[in-house]
Design an enzyme around this catalytic site. Structure first.
Site, PDB file in Angstrom:
ATOM      1  N   GLN A 132       0.729  -1.216   0.028  1.00 51.89           N
ATOM      2  CA  GLN A 132      -0.045  -0.029  -0.118  1.00 51.89           C
ATOM      3  C   GLN A 132       0.982   1.201  -0.099  1.00 51.89           C
ATOM      4  OE1 GLN A 132      -0.369   1.957   3.200  1.00 51.89           O
ATOM      5  NE2 GLN A 132      -1.192   3.615   1.993  1.00 51.89           N
ATOM      6  N   TYR A 134       1.177   5.412  -0.116  1.00 49.34           N
ATOM      7  CA  TYR A 134       0.597   6.883  -0.006  1.00 49.34           C
ATOM      8  C   TYR A 134       1.074   7.756  -0.848  1.00 49.34           C
ATOM      9  CZ  TYR A 134      -1.696   5.648   4.536  1.00 49.34           C
ATOM     10  OH  TYR A 134      -2.365   5.037   5.436  1.00 49.34           O
ATOM     11  N   HIS A 279     -11.517   4.467   5.297  1.00 52.12           N
ATOM     12  CA  HIS A 279     -10.275   4.332   6.210  1.00 52.12           C
ATOM     13  C   HIS A 279     -10.579   3.934   7.591  1.00 52.12           C
ATOM     14  CE1 HIS A 279      -5.795   5.691   5.386  1.00 52.12           C
ATOM     15  NE2 HIS A 279      -5.931   5.565   6.747  1.00 52.12           N
TER      16      HIS A 279
END
Length: 388
Positions: A132, A134, A279
């Protein structure tokens, strides 16, 4: 193992985790943004859905195998990206990845993991690893992370779109949660009454961000919000998403979608899946639960890519409800973290087993022998059916 085997549900593992962790760290996992309305809705909107069983169906053999981002998984379940998992149990990310590999399901590593991506890949060989990412202000650093993930054998890139800034989390503010942990009378007392956790914490070397070692300047005591503000690019837009996705030569999934309009934009980039997620209720409060957002997003996607539900999934029957609303699988965070905090790799394995057992029994008693074959008719319609 005796303690873990006595856990009949994910909620039982949560209670065990609460007894193991210092309160501030437990609340970092348990809490959400603001007054936590969205956090509660993630769970309650799934709970109020009603299943409609059919009887006199041959369910002697049940099949829960699904395809996730182009590869078969033994269950419609992904262990989602969760920051700082190595704080809850020594080498927590490695432990969770090993449990996922043994169960035949994917594990997605967070950008903000304690263990580095190389440590996790080495510690969980043969697992279906997702990374993952960002969107970072430092594009060269972001490119380096992509290259490292590729070289370490991560198969899928998970782009998370809902962290332009970190949500305001009241519990973390009240607890003065910082990285590294600031020693206060409160934190000293909390750790003193949790000696088993503290011993493991010291053994593991404390808090670090393994993927950024040597890349970021040393910081003093910093809130997670300040860490995100220093690191993440609040200016990232759909052009940024497209540019980063194009740098990855494997499957891409896009996480953090709550609106049909954004689902349309995401699908246009050709991902293997989009993940309907708020989230874990940890970003903006008073937004829809993942379950409430799911039906409209499934309709907008129209079968052009797989849809995964992330948020409030604590039961194997939640996997069935998500499938009935059009999701191909679910992603879980807290659901496996409670197992991790309660018992490391064995605790995560117990959490996965709970999901598996509840799913299998639920499919049998619903008269649904094939997970992929579950449709809208598995749910009652009307006021007791879909979230409004």
């Amino acid at each position: 193992m005796g303690k873990l085997n006595r856990a009949a549900s994910i909620d039982d593992l949560r209670l065990q985790a609460r007894r193991h962790l210092p309160r501030t760290i437990f609340e970092f996992i348990d809490g959400g943004a603001g007054g936590e309305r969205t956090l509660r809705a993630n769970r309650s909107d799934l709970e109020r859905l009603t299943l409609k069983p059919r009887v006199a169906v041959n369910v002697a053999e049940r099949r829960a195998v699904v395809e996730l981002a182009g590869q078969a998984a033994a269950l419609p379940l992904v262990l989602g990206p969760t920051g700082l998992a190595g704080v809850y149990w020594p080498q927590g990310e490695v432990a969770a990845a090993r449990a996922a590999a043994a169960a035949g399901i994917p594990f997605c590593l967070s950008t903000n993991s304690v263990a580095s991506m190389e440590e996790v890949a080495e510690g969980a060989p043969g697992g279906d690893l997702w990374f993952q990412l960002y969107f970072l202000k430092d594009e060269a650093l972001m490119d380096a992370l992509l290259e490292r993930a590729r070289n370490s054998g991560y198969r899928v890139l998970c782009l998370t779109l809902d962290l332009a800034v970190q949500g305001r989390r009241d519990r973390d503010i009240r607890n003065a949660f910082t990285i590294p942990f600031r020693p206060t009378l409160k934190t000293v007392f909390e750790t003193a009454i949790r000696p088993a956790w503290f011993a493991g914490f010291l053994q593991s070397g404390g808090v670090r961000f393994g993927n950024f070692e040597g890349s970021l300047p040393k910081q003093g005591f910093m809130s997670i919000a300040a860490h995100i503000a220093a690191l993440c690019d609040a200016g990232a837009d759909w052009d940024t998403v497209a540019r980063v996705a194009a740098k990855w030569d494997g499957p891409v999934v896009i996480k953090g979608i709550l609106s049909p309009e954004d689902a349309e934009r995401a699908v246009a980039l050709g991902p293997e899946a989009i993940i309907v997620s708020n989230h874990g209720g940890r970003q903006l409060d008073h937004v829809p639960s993942a379950a409430a957002a799911l039906p409209d997003i499934v309709a907008a996607v129209g079968g052009r890519t797989q849809v995964i539900l992330d948020g409030g999934v604590y039961r194997g029957t939640d996997l069935i409800k998500a499938r009935a609303m059009g999701a191909g699988a679910c992603m879980v965070g807290r659901g496996f973290l409670w197992g991790l905090a309660a018992g490391g790799q064995a605790g995560v394995a117990r959490a996965i087993d709970i999901y598996r057992e509840e799913l299998d029994i639920g499919m049998a008693l619903l008269g649904q022998p094939d997970f992929d074959g579950i449709g809208r008719d598995a749910l009652l319609t009307g006021p007791e059916g879909y979230p409004s």
